[in-house]
Scaffold this motif. Structure first.
Motif, PDB file in Angstrom:
ATOM      1  N   UNK A  11       0.875  -1.277   0.149  1.00 25.03           N
ATOM      2  CA  UNK A  11       0.059   0.074  -0.086  1.00 25.03           C
ATOM      3  C   UNK A  11       0.794   1.242  -0.088  1.00 25.03           C
ATOM      4  N   UNK A  12       1.683   1.256   0.885  1.00 25.40           N
ATOM      5  CA  UNK A  12       2.645   2.785   0.862  1.00 25.40           C
ATOM      6  C   UNK A  12       3.591   2.725  -0.316  1.00 25.40           C
ATOM      7  N   UNK A  13       4.199   1.593  -0.786  1.00 26.10           N
ATOM      8  CA  UNK A  13       4.777   1.882  -2.102  1.00 26.10           C
ATOM      9  C   UNK A  13       3.868   2.448  -3.201  1.00 26.10           C
ATOM     10  N   UNK A  14       2.742   1.631  -3.436  1.00 28.56           N
ATOM     11  CA  UNK A  14       1.732   2.236  -4.603  1.00 28.56           C
ATOM     12  C   UNK A  14       1.274   3.430  -4.368  1.00 28.56           C
ATOM     13  N   UNK A  15       0.841   3.581  -3.088  1.00 29.42           N
ATOM     14  CA  UNK A  15       0.154   4.871  -2.660  1.00 29.42           C
ATOM     15  C   UNK A  15       0.916   6.058  -3.170  1.00 29.42           C
ATOM     16  N   UNK A  16       2.273   5.800  -2.742  1.00 29.78           N
ATOM     17  CA  UNK A  16       3.284   6.883  -3.037  1.00 29.78           C
ATOM     18  C   UNK A  16       3.488   7.347  -4.398  1.00 29.78           C
ATOM     19  N   UNK A  17       3.434   5.907  -5.354  1.00 28.90           N
ATOM     20  CA  UNK A  17       3.811   6.302  -6.722  1.00 28.90           C
ATOM     21  C   UNK A  17       2.531   6.930  -7.169  1.00 28.90           C
ATOM     22  N   UNK A  18       1.307   6.449  -7.005  1.00 27.40           N
ATOM     23  CA  UNK A  18       0.115   7.220  -7.255  1.00 27.40           C
ATOM     24  C   UNK A  18       0.059   8.900  -6.843  1.00 27.40           C
ATOM     25  N   UNK A  19       0.593   8.972  -5.692  1.00 28.64           N
ATOM     26  CA  UNK A  19       0.463  10.290  -5.138  1.00 28.64           C
ATOM     27  C   UNK A  19       1.614  11.176  -5.974  1.00 28.64           C
ATOM     28  N   UNK A  20       2.551  10.593  -6.170  1.00 26.26           N
ATOM     29  CA  UNK A  20       3.487  11.206  -6.996  1.00 26.26           C
ATOM     30  C   UNK A  20       2.960  11.662  -8.456  1.00 26.26           C
ATOM     31  N   UNK A  21       2.239  10.923  -8.975  1.00 26.30           N
ATOM     32  CA  UNK A  21       1.629  11.174 -10.199  1.00 26.30           C
ATOM     33  C   UNK A  21       0.821  12.085 -10.151  1.00 26.30           C
ATOM     34  N   UNK A  22      -0.031  11.861  -9.065  1.00 26.50           N
ATOM     35  CA  UNK A  22      -0.953  13.008  -8.836  1.00 26.50           C
ATOM     36  C   UNK A  22      -0.464  14.314  -8.954  1.00 26.50           C
ATOM     37  N   UNK A  23       0.549  14.487  -8.017  1.00 29.91           N
ATOM     38  CA  UNK A  23       1.411  16.040  -7.583  1.00 29.91           C
ATOM     39  C   UNK A  23       1.801  16.293  -9.072  1.00 29.91           C
ATOM     40  N   UNK A  24       2.545  15.548 -10.014  1.00 26.04           N
ATOM     41  CA  UNK A  24       3.097  16.035 -11.083  1.00 26.04           C
ATOM     42  C   UNK A  24       1.940  16.151 -12.080  1.00 26.04           C
ATOM     43  N   UNK A  25       0.994  15.563 -12.272  1.00 23.44           N
ATOM     44  CA  UNK A  25      -0.058  15.531 -13.052  1.00 23.44           C
ATOM     45  C   UNK A  25      -0.852  16.970 -12.773  1.00 23.44           C
ATOM     46  N   UNK A  26      -0.975  17.255 -11.636  1.00 18.17           N
ATOM     47  CA  UNK A  26      -1.719  18.492 -10.903  1.00 18.17           C
ATOM     48  C   UNK A  26      -1.102  19.675 -11.387  1.00 18.17           C
ATOM     49  N   UNK A  27       0.161  19.524 -11.242  1.00  8.88           N
ATOM     50  CA  UNK A  27       1.149  20.732 -11.497  1.00  8.88           C
ATOM     51  C   UNK A  27       1.100  21.216 -13.165  1.00  8.88           C
ATOM     52  N   UNK A  28       1.145  19.897 -13.833  1.00 11.14           N
ATOM     53  CA  UNK A  28       1.177  20.061 -15.270  1.00 11.14           C
ATOM     54  C   UNK A  28      -0.014  20.634 -16.022  1.00 11.14           C
ATOM     55  N   UNK A  29      -1.197  20.318 -14.956  1.00  6.08           N
ATOM     56  CA  UNK A  29      -2.502  20.886 -15.653  1.00  6.08           C
ATOM     57  C   UNK A  29      -3.057  22.254 -14.852  1.00  6.08           C
ATOM     58  N   UNK A  30      -2.240  22.597 -13.953  1.00  4.15           N
ATOM     59  CA  UNK A  30      -2.559  23.830 -13.458  1.00  4.15           C
ATOM     60  C   UNK A  30      -3.484  23.609 -12.283  1.00  4.15           C
ATOM     61  N   UNK A  31      -3.549  22.530 -11.684  1.00  2.94           N
ATOM     62  CA  UNK A  31      -4.737  22.353 -10.753  1.00  2.94           C
ATOM     63  C   UNK A  31      -4.102  22.979  -9.293  1.00  2.94           C
ATOM     64  N   UNK A  32      -4.839  23.923  -8.696  1.00  2.00           N
ATOM     65  CA  UNK A  32      -4.231  24.461  -7.613  1.00  2.00           C
ATOM     66  C   UNK A  32      -3.774  23.614  -6.497  1.00  2.00           C
ATOM     67  N   UNK A  33      -2.763  24.050  -5.674  1.00  2.00           N
ATOM     68  CA  UNK A  33      -2.259  23.245  -4.793  1.00  2.00           C
ATOM     69  C   UNK A  33      -3.268  23.073  -3.426  1.00  2.00           C
ATOM     70  N   UNK A  34      -4.148  24.020  -3.483  1.00  2.00           N
ATOM     71  CA  UNK A  34      -5.249  24.259  -2.495  1.00  2.00           C
ATOM     72  C   UNK A  34      -6.285  23.071  -2.815  1.00  2.00           C
ATOM     73  N   UNK A  35      -6.273  22.648  -3.976  1.00  2.00           N
ATOM     74  CA  UNK A  35      -7.299  21.228  -4.141  1.00  2.00           C
ATOM     75  C   UNK A  35      -5.985  20.046  -4.158  1.00  2.00           C
ATOM     76  N   UNK A  36      -4.958  20.188  -4.432  1.00  2.00           N
ATOM     77  CA  UNK A  36      -3.995  18.986  -4.847  1.00  2.00           C
ATOM     78  C   UNK A  36      -3.708  18.513  -3.259  1.00  2.00           C
ATOM     79  N   UNK A  37      -3.349  19.454  -2.304  1.00  2.00           N
ATOM     80  CA  UNK A  37      -2.850  18.972  -1.077  1.00  2.00           C
ATOM     81  C   UNK A  37      -3.882  17.857  -0.404  1.00  2.00           C
ATOM     82  N   UNK A  38      -5.198  18.391  -0.251  1.00  2.00           N
ATOM     83  CA  UNK A  38      -6.027  17.599   0.525  1.00  2.00           C
ATOM     84  C   UNK A  38      -6.273  16.328  -0.275  1.00  2.00           C
TER      85      UNK A  38
END
Length: 146
Positions: A87-114
């Motif tokens: 769980x820890x490894x795959x959730x981190x991998x998914x979280x990393x993708x979410x972080x990078x994808x959100x930045x690329x798409x301009x999704x505000x960090x106030x949305x991405x952090x939660x």
């Protein structure tokens, strides 16, 4: 290796990466560190240490899974420690993708952090929340890179 130790190692090995993504998203160190998929290696090594010595028990349970077989596997201390590292490894991998994808798409960090916090706690629901935020962002007409 002691299942309690393996269990205890899981999250502390991933926590610094989550902290960077949630607390310091714009820091140059964060961009550099999170830019590498290798951040998941420590959790994956914990998983390997738990699973590889017990492969003769694990492989049958996952190659031909049944509810009883998987419950039996995960119901042992070693199985729970391996499942937690998974769980820890795959959730981190998914979280990393979410972080990078959100930045690329301009999704505000106030949305991405939660969403990242939700991903830490309940991985698939965090991914679902990001996919919804991504669709809303795209539908709103915001410029989304192709």
């Amino acid at each position: 290796m002691d299942p309690q130790l393996l269990f205890a190692l899981g999250f502390p090995l991933a926590a610094p990466f989550w902290a960077l993504m949630i607390v310091a998203p714009g820091w140059s160190v964060t961009r550099r560190v999170i830019g590498s998929p290798l951040i998941v290696v420590p959790a994956l090594l914990v998983y390997a240490v738990a699973v590889l010595p017990a492969l003769s028990d694990v492989l049958p349970a996952v190659a031909s899974p049944t509810l009883v077989g998987v419950a039996g596997l995960l119901g042992s201390p070693l199985g729970a420690a391996a499942g937690w590292a998974h769980f820890i490894g795959f959730d981190l991998f998914v979280g990393r993708w979410i972080f990078l994808d959100a930045r690329e798409r301009g999704i505000p960090h106030l949305v991405t952090a939660p969403v990242l916090v939700l991903t830490i706690l309940l991985g698939p629901l965090g991914l679902l929340a990001h996919l919804v935020a991504r669709a809303v962002r795209q539908r709103s007409g915001a410029a989304v890179p192709s």
